[in-house]
Design a protein around this motif. Structure first.
Motif, PDB file in Angstrom:
ATOM      1  N   MET A  50       0.836  -1.174   0.000  1.00  9.93           N
ATOM      2  CA  MET A  50       0.000   0.000   0.000  1.00  9.93           C
ATOM      3  C   MET A  50       0.887   1.246   0.000  1.00  9.93           C
ATOM      4  N   ARG A  51       0.614   2.161  -0.859  1.00 11.64           N
ATOM      5  CA  ARG A  51       1.401   3.384  -0.926  1.00 11.64           C
ATOM      6  C   ARG A  51       0.796   4.424  -0.003  1.00 11.64           C
ATOM      7  N   TRP A  52       1.644   5.236   0.555  1.00  9.93           N
ATOM      8  CA  TRP A  52       1.215   6.294   1.460  1.00  9.93           C
ATOM      9  C   TRP A  52       0.499   7.372   0.663  1.00  9.93           C
ATOM     10  N   ASN A  53      -0.727   7.660   1.043  1.00 15.46           N
ATOM     11  CA  ASN A  53      -1.519   8.654   0.343  1.00 15.46           C
ATOM     12  C   ASN A  53      -2.061   9.636   1.373  1.00 15.46           C
ATOM     13  N   LEU A  54      -1.590  10.868   1.347  1.00 13.19           N
ATOM     14  CA  LEU A  54      -2.008  11.850   2.334  1.00 13.19           C
ATOM     15  C   LEU A  54      -3.469  12.232   2.205  1.00 13.19           C
ATOM     16  N   LYS A  55      -4.060  12.031   1.032  1.00 17.09           N
ATOM     17  CA  LYS A  55      -5.456  12.390   0.822  1.00 17.09           C
ATOM     18  C   LYS A  55      -6.405  11.289   1.286  1.00 17.09           C
ATOM     19  N   GLU A  56      -5.863  10.117   1.568  1.00 19.21           N
ATOM     20  CA  GLU A  56      -6.700   9.003   1.980  1.00 19.21           C
ATOM     21  C   GLU A  56      -7.161   9.223   3.419  1.00 19.21           C
ATOM     22  N   SER A  57      -8.446   9.102   3.631  1.00 19.93           N
ATOM     23  CA  SER A  57      -8.976   9.320   4.969  1.00 19.93           C
ATOM     24  C   SER A  57      -9.000   8.006   5.742  1.00 19.93           C
ATOM     25  N   LEU A  58      -8.911   8.123   7.040  1.00 24.65           N
ATOM     26  CA  LEU A  58      -8.902   6.970   7.927  1.00 24.65           C
ATOM     27  C   LEU A  58     -10.303   6.385   8.041  1.00 24.65           C
ATOM     28  N   SER A  59     -10.403   5.085   7.894  1.00 22.60           N
ATOM     29  CA  SER A  59     -11.685   4.391   8.060  1.00 22.60           C
ATOM     30  C   SER A  59     -11.415   3.065   8.762  1.00 22.60           C
ATOM     31  N   ALA A  60     -12.468   2.393   9.152  1.00 27.35           N
ATOM     32  CA  ALA A  60     -12.308   1.096   9.820  1.00 27.35           C
ATOM     33  C   ALA A  60     -11.652   0.073   8.894  1.00 27.35           C
ATOM     34  N   ALA A  61     -11.875   0.215   7.602  1.00 33.03           N
ATOM     35  CA  ALA A  61     -11.337  -0.745   6.641  1.00 33.03           C
ATOM     36  C   ALA A  61      -9.832  -0.600   6.433  1.00 33.03           C
ATOM     37  N   ASN A  62      -9.315   0.626   6.513  1.00 33.88           N
ATOM     38  CA  ASN A  62      -7.893   0.827   6.221  1.00 33.88           C
ATOM     39  C   ASN A  62      -7.072   1.251   7.437  1.00 33.88           C
ATOM     40  N   ALA A  63      -7.663   1.270   8.623  1.00 35.00           N
ATOM     41  CA  ALA A  63      -6.958   1.740   9.819  1.00 35.00           C
ATOM     42  C   ALA A  63      -5.699   0.919  10.099  1.00 35.00           C
ATOM     43  N   GLY A  64      -5.800  -0.396  10.037  1.00 36.99           N
ATOM     44  CA  GLY A  64      -4.645  -1.251  10.310  1.00 36.99           C
ATOM     45  C   GLY A  64      -3.485  -0.989   9.369  1.00 36.99           C
ATOM     46  N   ASP A  65      -3.778  -0.846   8.085  1.00 36.80           N
ATOM     47  CA  ASP A  65      -2.727  -0.593   7.094  1.00 36.80           C
ATOM     48  C   ASP A  65      -2.080   0.770   7.298  1.00 36.80           C
ATOM     49  N   LEU A  66      -2.892   1.785   7.590  1.00 37.32           N
ATOM     50  CA  LEU A  66      -2.339   3.130   7.783  1.00 37.32           C
ATOM     51  C   LEU A  66      -1.502   3.221   9.058  1.00 37.32           C
ATOM     52  N   ILE A  67      -1.940   2.567  10.113  1.00 40.68           N
ATOM     53  CA  ILE A  67      -1.169   2.557  11.356  1.00 40.68           C
ATOM     54  C   ILE A  67       0.140   1.815  11.150  1.00 40.68           C
ATOM     55  N   ASP A  68       0.088   0.693  10.447  1.00 40.05           N
ATOM     56  CA  ASP A  68       1.295  -0.076  10.159  1.00 40.05           C
ATOM     57  C   ASP A  68       2.285   0.740   9.336  1.00 40.05           C
ATOM     58  N   LYS A  69       1.793   1.444   8.336  1.00 44.19           N
ATOM     59  CA  LYS A  69       2.662   2.271   7.499  1.00 44.19           C
ATOM     60  C   LYS A  69       3.283   3.410   8.303  1.00 44.19           C
ATOM     61  N   GLU A  70       2.499   4.044   9.175  1.00 42.29           N
ATOM     62  CA  GLU A  70       3.008   5.136  10.005  1.00 42.29           C
ATOM     63  C   GLU A  70       4.103   4.631  10.940  1.00 42.29           C
ATOM     64  N   ARG A  71       3.901   3.468  11.525  1.00 46.49           N
ATOM     65  CA  ARG A  71       4.921   2.896  12.420  1.00 46.49           C
ATOM     66  C   ARG A  71       6.180   2.545  11.633  1.00 46.49           C
ATOM     67  N   GLN A  72       6.012   2.054  10.407  1.00 48.55           N
ATOM     68  CA  GLN A  72       7.165   1.734   9.568  1.00 48.55           C
ATOM     69  C   GLN A  72       7.979   2.991   9.287  1.00 48.55           C
ATOM     70  N   LEU A  73       7.312   4.089   8.995  1.00 47.88           N
ATOM     71  CA  LEU A  73       8.014   5.348   8.733  1.00 47.88           C
ATOM     72  C   LEU A  73       8.663   5.902  10.003  1.00 47.88           C
ATOM     73  N   GLU A  74       7.968   5.784  11.117  1.00 45.96           N
ATOM     74  CA  GLU A  74       8.472   6.324  12.382  1.00 45.96           C
ATOM     75  C   GLU A  74       9.718   5.587  12.866  1.00 45.96           C
ATOM     76  N   LEU A  75       9.745   4.274  12.693  1.00 42.41           N
ATOM     77  CA  LEU A  75      10.851   3.471  13.205  1.00 42.41           C
ATOM     78  C   LEU A  75      11.809   3.017  12.110  1.00 42.41           C
ATOM     79  N   ALA A  76      11.862   3.762  11.035  1.00 42.21           N
ATOM     80  CA  ALA A  76      12.769   3.409   9.939  1.00 42.21           C
ATOM     81  C   ALA A  76      14.207   3.359  10.454  1.00 42.21           C
ATOM     82  N   TYR A  77      14.959   2.399   9.988  1.00 38.00           N
ATOM     83  CA  TYR A  77      16.379   2.220  10.316  1.00 38.00           C
ATOM     84  C   TYR A  77      16.614   1.781  11.759  1.00 38.00           C
ATOM     85  N   GLN A  78      15.595   1.256  12.434  1.00 36.00           N
ATOM     86  CA  GLN A  78      15.782   0.791  13.803  1.00 36.00           C
ATOM     87  C   GLN A  78      15.635  -0.725  13.928  1.00 36.00           C
ATOM     88  N   ALA A  79      15.533  -1.414  12.827  1.00 35.81           N
ATOM     89  CA  ALA A  79      15.470  -2.885  12.787  1.00 35.81           C
ATOM     90  C   ALA A  79      14.334  -3.450  13.618  1.00 35.81           C
TER      91      ALA A  79
END
Length: 86
Positions: A1-30
């Motif tokens: 899933m690509r990061w899309n700033l225009k995509e709004s948070l919903s129950a269907a995509n919440a898990g994917d968006l949270i996972d992507k945010e955590r991936q970006l936040e903890l980049a390079y920390q293994a």
């Protein structure tokens, strides 16, 4: 899933968006593999080089299951069995 700033948070995509945010936040920390396996997803490794350039590790792979330390087994009053190795 690509990061899309225009995509709004919903129950269907919440898990994917949270996972992507955590991936970006903890980049390079293994820490990525822990999140991926905890959520029951496979880890795709695509590295240049001579050894296993393209590999997909399933969450049920024996390399993902960690040993229970012997000290924890000894200190538990019940019965603990070691995780399988294959």
């Amino acid at each position: 899933m690509r990061w899309n700033l225009k995509e709004s948070l919903s129950a269907a995509n919440a898990g994917d968006l949270i996972d992507k945010e955590r991936q970006l936040e903890l980049a390079y920390q293994a820490e990525r593999s822990f999140d991926v396996f905890r959520n029951g997803k496979s880890l795709k490794r695509e590295f240049p080089g001579p050894n296993r350039q393209f590999e997909e590790i399933q969450p049920t792979d024996f390399r993902v299951i960690y040993f229970i330390p012997q000290s924890a087994i000894n200190s538990y009053s019940g019965t603990l069995t070691q995780n399988p190795t294959s």
